[in-house]
Design a protein around this motif. Structure first.
Motif, PDB file in Angstrom:
ATOM      1  N   UNK A  51      -3.384  10.140 -14.233  1.00 28.89           N
ATOM      2  CA  UNK A  51      -2.603  10.449 -13.041  1.00 28.89           C
ATOM      3  C   UNK A  51      -1.336   9.599 -12.961  1.00 28.89           C
ATOM      4  N   UNK A  52      -1.317   8.458 -13.627  1.00 31.66           N
ATOM      5  CA  UNK A  52      -0.087   7.677 -13.730  1.00 31.66           C
ATOM      6  C   UNK A  52       0.891   8.360 -14.682  1.00 31.66           C
ATOM      7  N   UNK A  93       4.186   6.621  -2.089  1.00 30.79           N
ATOM      8  CA  UNK A  93       3.166   7.458  -1.460  1.00 30.79           C
ATOM      9  C   UNK A  93       2.680   8.552  -2.413  1.00 30.79           C
ATOM     10  N   UNK A  94       3.591   9.084  -3.219  1.00 31.47           N
ATOM     11  CA  UNK A  94       3.201  10.061  -4.228  1.00 31.47           C
ATOM     12  C   UNK A  94       2.216   9.436  -5.213  1.00 31.47           C
ATOM     13  N   UNK A 123      -3.489   8.594  -7.118  1.00 38.66           N
ATOM     14  CA  UNK A 123      -4.570   7.678  -7.479  1.00 38.66           C
ATOM     15  C   UNK A 123      -5.791   7.876  -6.595  1.00 38.66           C
ATOM     16  N   UNK A 124      -5.572   8.192  -5.308  1.00 34.86           N
ATOM     17  CA  UNK A 124      -6.664   8.232  -4.345  1.00 34.86           C
ATOM     18  C   UNK A 124      -7.344   9.597  -4.265  1.00 34.86           C
ATOM     19  N   UNK A 125      -6.564  10.669  -4.274  1.00 32.25           N
ATOM     20  CA  UNK A 125      -7.146  12.005  -4.089  1.00 32.25           C
ATOM     21  C   UNK A 125      -8.213  12.329  -5.136  1.00 32.25           C
ATOM     22  N   UNK A 143      -0.942  -0.429  -4.654  1.00 31.18           N
ATOM     23  CA  UNK A 143       0.187   0.435  -4.278  1.00 31.18           C
ATOM     24  C   UNK A 143       0.403   0.384  -2.770  1.00 31.18           C
ATOM     25  N   UNK A 144      -0.703   0.277  -2.020  1.00 28.71           N
ATOM     26  CA  UNK A 144      -0.590   0.212  -0.560  1.00 28.71           C
ATOM     27  C   UNK A 144       0.183  -1.003  -0.084  1.00 28.71           C
ATOM     28  N   UNK A 145       0.012  -2.136  -0.758  1.00 21.70           N
ATOM     29  CA  UNK A 145       0.774  -3.341  -0.374  1.00 21.70           C
ATOM     30  C   UNK A 145       2.262  -3.129  -0.636  1.00 21.70           C
ATOM     31  N   UNK A 146       2.603  -2.384  -1.683  1.00 24.42           N
ATOM     32  CA  UNK A 146       4.009  -2.038  -1.913  1.00 24.42           C
ATOM     33  C   UNK A 146       4.531  -1.171  -0.764  1.00 24.42           C
TER      34      UNK A 146
END
Length: 728
Positions: free
Chosen positions: A232-233, A629-630, A635-637, A657-660
């Motif tokens: 996914x990356x 957010x993309x 990563x999460x879905x 990624x959330x901390x970013x």
């Protein structure tokens, strides 16, 4: 000019210019490049931050002095590489290979091999060095997060704040200080994102730009080779390149050819380097693991034959009557099996499917219906045979009067055995099975005309009941058949599920010069294909028919810490994976704020009115946050639809990624409301630090009590069972 006296870079190098058709945003590349100019004071701050991040991870690094649950799995994989025993994993092999390399560098090998068990102390296995390496890479992730934020126009103050949050984030520390995959995987995520963002602000086609592109591609290849979600990356990187292409095309300062060359070069390097690394590591994986191992039973005969000490090494090709054989299902790879236990529903002997080959209860004989039962003659058409179970002295039969324990439809019949066979009996037909060759699946012409080990593929048809033996995916839950799969006789089967082949063949009458089975060993590409099919099945198909309730959590359980993960529990030691709830909730708030911002932006957008000015902080917040957010979503879905059990540690890439995302939101606030942002940063720094300090007992395995634990359960939705591990 000394760095501390250099011109401070502008954080808003975006200008709205008028084009021939429409306005467009011009990005001053010289200004964005200056975002990565660090002063001496900033470097000192970063050094202090790195020391802090490293110390939080190295604190009590030897506690416990034995492998915790998931750590044991990592150590087991290292031992598999040391011994060369093949195993299957739904994750690519890089991190296991990496840990093996580190272990070897510290002298670990067959001469000082350590049989590691859960709860048993390490003797020769270098667990200290491997834990220290994991901790060091975790601390490096914090510094890479700082570089990423600076690359996206975040000030030193806010970048330091975001990186500090990562350095004290409870779940990152807990998971990153043991021999786990997750901490190293996050490191390569951090390396990829930091280089990927740095290349965007460098002058295109310059030497520094090219170096960052190569580092991005290498790190992308390593993270894709580390974890199942790495793909996914790759998707994100391609989407990011397309977005960059779209932005460059709109800039009249840049020709279309320049923009296209940038896209083609970056995408080509990413694809080539990533695939080269991925394939090379799998090739190394196959070369290392060349012996029979724990997942041997799950492999195809051709893969099994490529391993040393395979059970197929000395088996015979031509099958005669009276041969001891093992019958294997073509679709599932499971073995036909029977044992002295009875179905509860019918009191008939159990016939099931089992996934292990080395069980005497898998042994059957193909005999003639009449005449000499052990007549040593080839099994040739019409293939009407009796299938005799040697261990229980019984013969395979179909009992149409009883239904299988799970598949109870009218057209299904129970498969069982009977000890009353008499070849002179008039009822001998009920023991008759016809082997119908599946000519399109047989490996050669000879295998179509006479029964051959592995090469002949056939259906097993019971003439008396007009039904075919079928392997179902349903797991039994009774007696000695616990976990084994149901096998039935059905009139209209799924074709591939009703196909079988002989997996092993031996006969006391065979001479030494009897033809042996020779299988062409799989090529690298064939092995790669088979392993990836099994990885895909494990991740996205699972075990259909298994009626146990799924223990998967949904994404919101991770985001709001409704469920943690027990890494170790003893009478005096508890290590529990639970995130820093201040940081976790800040991530959720940052996502909500941006979502509201985007909804407002879209709802107030007027396509007939061109902007005459650009709010640079808002433009930067919009573009950079959308990008993060993309990636967060990609990563999460997938965690919501994979078939494997997912736990809080699967959310760690989302935390990084959330901390970013948090930092980008604070940067927007900092440029709009500076004083208020200073206050908010101070408040949340204190709260996050307190949360870290208060939960240190479950990070490091310190002394705690049930009362103290329950006081820290701030939300009624949190998993409170961890507190039961402590005495009152």
């Amino acid at each position: 000019m000394p760095l501390e006296k250099a011109r401070r870079p502008s954080l808003n190098p975006f200008l709205l210019l008028r084009g021939p058709v429409r306005p467009y945003v011009f990005t001053d590349n010289q200004e964005t490049n200056s975002w990565l100019n660090f002063s001496l004071a900033e470097r000192i701050h970063l050094t202090i931050l790195f020391i802090l991040a490293l110390s939080t991870r190295l604190n009590r690094i030897g506690n416990p002095s034995y492998p915790v649950v998931d750590e044991f799995l990592s150590v087991q994989k290292v031992n598999n590489y040391i011994k060369g025993e093949f195993f299957l994993d739904y994750n690519p092999p890089f991190i296991n290979l990496f840990y093996t390399l580190i272990a070897k560098l510290f002298g670990y090998g067959l001469k000082n091999f350590d049989i590691v068990n859960i709860g048993a102390e390490y003797i020769t296995f270098p667990y200290y060095p491997l834990r220290i390496v994991s901790s060091f890479l975790g601390a490096c992730s914090v510094i890479l997060a700082y570089k990423t934020l600076r690359s996206t126009g975040v000030s030193h103050f806010i970048s330091l704040f975001g990186s500090y949050l990562l350095s004290i984030e409870n779940s990152m520390i807990t998971q990153g200080r043991f021999i786990f995959k997750d901490g190293i995987y996050v490191f390569f995520i951090a390396l990829f994102i930091s280089s990927h963002k740095a290349e965007e602000v460098k002058k295109r086609f310059s030497f520094n730009w090219f170096i960052h592109v190569i580092i991005s591609a290498v790190s992308l290849g390593l993270l894709m080779s580390s974890h199942w979600s790495g793909i996914f990356f790759v998707i994100y990187s391609f989407a990011s390149h397309l977005l960059e292409l779209w932005t460059l095309i709109g800039d009249v300062h840049i020709t279309f050819k320049y923009a296209l060359n940038n896209f083609i070069m970056k995408t080509s390097i990413y694809i080539f380097v990533t695939l080269a690394i991925y394939l090379s590591l799998f090739n190394l994986h196959f070369n290392y693991l060349d012996k029979v191992g724990e997942d041997y039973d799950s492999l195809s005969p051709y893969f099994q034959a490529s391993l040393k000490d395979s059970h197929l090494e000395n088996t015979f090709s031509n099958i005669n009557f009276g041969s001891n054989i093992m019958i294997r299902n073509y679709k599932t790879g499971n073995y036909l099996h029977s044992h002295e236990d009875f179905f509860h529903s019918s009191s008939r002997q159990q016939v099931t499917m089992i996934n292990t080959y080395d069980d005497y209860n898998n042994l059957f004989k193909i005999t003639q219906l009449k005449g000499d039962l052990d007549n040593d003659t080839p099994v040739i058409p019409p293939f009407r045979v009796r299938i005799y179970h040697d261990r229980t002295d019984s013969s395979l039969v179909v009992d149409s009067a009883n239904k299988p324990p799970l598949s109870e439809q009218e057209y299904n019949s129970l498969l069982t055995t009977d000890t009353n066979f008499n070849h002179n009996d008039e009822n001998v037909k009920r023991y008759s099975f016809q082997l119908k060759m599946a000519t399109n699946y047989c490996k050669n012409e000879a295998a179509k005309n006479a029964l051959r080990t592995v090469d002949s593929v056939f259906q097993i048809y019971n003439e008396e009941n007009s039904c075919y033996l079928l392997a179902t995916p349903l797991h039994l839950h009774e007696g000695f058949s616990e976990g084994q799969k149901e096998v039935i006789c059905i009139k209209e089967p799924n074709y591939e599920a009703s196909l079988w082949f002989i997996d092993w063949n031996d006969n006391i009458n065979y001479t030494d010069n009897k033809k042996r089975l020779v299988l062409n060993k799989l090529s690298f590409w064939e092995k790669l294909y088979e392993v990836h099919c099994k990885m895909f099945k494990k991740l996205y198909i699972g075990n259909p028919g298994y009626d146990e309730p799924s223990s998967n959590s949904n994404v919101f359980d991770f985001m709001f810490l409704k469920k943690g993960f027990i890494q170790w529990v003893t009478s005096d030691l508890v290590i529990y994976l639970l995130g820093n709830f201040i940081i976790y909730y800040l991530i959720a708030i940052a996502i909500i704020i941006y979502t509201a911002f985007k909804i407002f932006q879209i709802s107030t957008f007027n396509p007939f009115q061109h902007s005459t000015s650009l709010d640079s902080p808002t433009y930067k917040y919009d573009r950079k946050t959308m990008d993060y957010l993309l990636l967060y979503a990609l990563v999460i879905i997938p965690l919501t639809f994979v078939k494997i059990e997912t736990h809080l540690f699967n959310y760690l890439p989302g935390v990084f990624i959330g901390v970013l995302l948090i930092s980008q939101s604070f940067q927007w606030s900092f440029e709009k409301l500076t004083t208020l942002t200073y206050i908010l940063v101070g408040v949340f720094t204190i709260l996050a630090t307190l949360a870290f300090v208060k939960f240190t007992p479950i990070i490091y395995g310190l002394t705690w009590t049930q009362e103290q634990c329950l006081k820290m359960m701030a939300s009624p939705n949190w998993d409170r069972t961890i507190c039961d591990s402590y005495s009152v």
